[in-house]
Design an enzyme around this catalytic site. Structure first.
Site, short mmCIF file in Angstrom:
data_model
loop_
_atom_site.label_atom_id
_atom_site.label_comp_id
_atom_site.label_asym_id
_atom_site.label_seq_id
_atom_site.Cartn_x
_atom_site.Cartn_y
_atom_site.Cartn_z
N ARG A 159 1.70 -8.70 -3.91
CA ARG A 159 2.19 -7.41 -3.39
C ARG A 159 1.50 -7.04 -2.07
NH1 ARG A 159 5.18 -8.32 -7.01
NH2 ARG A 159 6.16 -6.85 -8.47
N SER A 181 7.39 -0.21 -9.98
CA SER A 181 5.99 -0.15 -10.42
C SER A 181 5.20 0.75 -9.47
CB SER A 181 5.35 -1.54 -10.39
OG SER A 181 6.01 -2.41 -11.27
N GLU A 191 0.99 1.07 -5.55
CA GLU A 191 1.84 0.06 -4.91
C GLU A 191 2.71 0.64 -3.79
OE1 GLU A 191 5.48 -1.88 -5.83
OE2 GLU A 191 4.39 -3.36 -6.99
#
Ligand code: EPU
Length: 336
Positions: free
Chosen positions: A162, A236, A332
């Site tokens: 990520r 998420s 995130e």
């Protein structure tokens, strides 16, 4: 291209957070991008794609450039691979389905991820055992300060879980305008994610074709993840935390059911959704923000939430997880 002052962005982010930009334009061509750079008038330029991985503050004192360049094409082919190029504004899921319909497989595990092609490399999107970096060939950008076109090869992008150079050293410096993928002709299904293998088994499919993998991924995602058109969310909300193998083993000792995934470098990834659920947050709300009932890693807008509501809920969750497990959760989505 129309340039609009004081543009409402509430409809431009999947969290449905109320937001307004000092200046805004929607770029449909590369010329539009250059035109916008010339018209920023001292305001910082903030590129926006599908708005599916952002947390927008109520007032954004910037020139928000909505990337809507739509093109996609088979750019090249050699004996080993197809090279497929899409412009930044192409819808990610439609792009993946288009590659499959043309018999250029390789992206099927990434079906149904919301957002645009141009945003995908920034956080190196990943799901069901595949990360974007394994299929990415190059990224085309316009350098904001100079207006020059640049190209980043895969190795230049410094991809990690990520993460990429576009979130770090080059954050805020480039507008991504197109991405080229290398899809190997020697296709093999990527089935090591347990839930995906189980779904195919349930469907009685022993030797899946790319379309079978896509269908299974789509079914799992529809079951577990909220559709942002119905419930505002950004997927998420936290990354899965990475800890040392020794610390994971210590936690395993006291929490034998805890999911953990050994990494190539000897560390271990934990499941943030599991940690959050253990702290009792799954399905709970704090004011107008909440934790999704079917997947504790997803924070949702229960109606009328703003960025502060979501950040406050996230802070409470992170504090509880830190207190109980000694693990720090990292956000995130990008706060703009
Ligand atoms: N779990 C729980 N409770 C929950 C959620 C998860 O106990 O509320 C457990 C599951 O039972 C499982 C483990 O945690 O044992 C992992 O859960 P899951 O397979 O649902 O995946 P995840 O780790 O929660 C990650 C990605 C998702 C991606 C899925 C599938 C991150 C931050 N998230 O979620 O990506 O779709 O794996 O590959 O890495 C996104 O980034 O927006 C996203 C949705």
């Amino acid at each position: 291209m129309q340039i609009i002052d004081q543009q409402d962005l509430t409809g431009c982010n999947s969290f449905r957070l109320p937001a307004r930009a000092a200046r805004y334009a929607r770029a449909e061509t590369l010329d539009d991008v250059h035109h916008a750079l010339a018209e920023a008038r001292g305001l910082p330029l903030v590129p926006l794609g599908g708005g599916s991985n952002v947390l927008l503050r109520p007032y954004i004192d910037a020139f928000v450039l909505h990337l809507a360049l739509p093109g996609r094409v088979l750019a090249d082919e050699d004996s080993d691979a197809w090279y497929v190029r899409a412009e930044a504004g192409a819808d990610w899921h439609e792009f993946v389905q288009w590659t499959l319909a043309n018999n250029w497989p390789g992206l099927e595990n990434l079906s149904l991820i919301p957002g645009t092609v141009g945003a995908a490399p920034i956080q190196n999107i990943g799901a069901y055992g595949l990360e974007l970096e394994s299929r990415l060939h190059s990224v085309e950008t316009v350098h904001i300060a100079s207006g020059e076109g640049c190209s980043f090869a895969r190795a230049d992008c410094r991809f990690a879980y990520r993460d990429s150079i576009f979130k770090r050293e080059q954050a805020g410096r480039h507008v991504i305008t197109a991405v080229t993928f290398r899809l190997p002709k020697a296709w093999q299904p990527a089935l090591h994610y347990r839930e995906l293998a189980q779904e195919l088994e349930l469907r009685g499919i022993g030797h899946p074709a790319p379309a079978d993998v896509a269908a299974a991924v789509i079914a799992i995602r529809r079951r577990k993840l909220p559709d942002w058109r119905q419930i505002g969310n950004a997927g998420s909300f936290f990354k899965n935390p990475v800890v040392t193998a020794a610390y994971a083993a210590q936690l395993q000792h006291t929490h034998p059911g805890m999911p953990h995934y050994p990494q190539a470098d000897g560390s271990a990834k934990l499941a943030a959704g599991w940690l959050i659920e253990q702290c009792g947050w799954k399905g709970r709300s704090l004011g107008r923000a909440g934790v999704y009932e079917k997947q504790a890693l997803v924070l949702v807008n229960r109606g009328g939430a703003d960025a502060d509501d979501v950040l406050e809920l996230a802070a409470h969750i992170a504090a509880d997880v830190a207190a109980r497990f000694g693990v720090e959760l990292e956000r995130e989505p990008v706060l703009i």
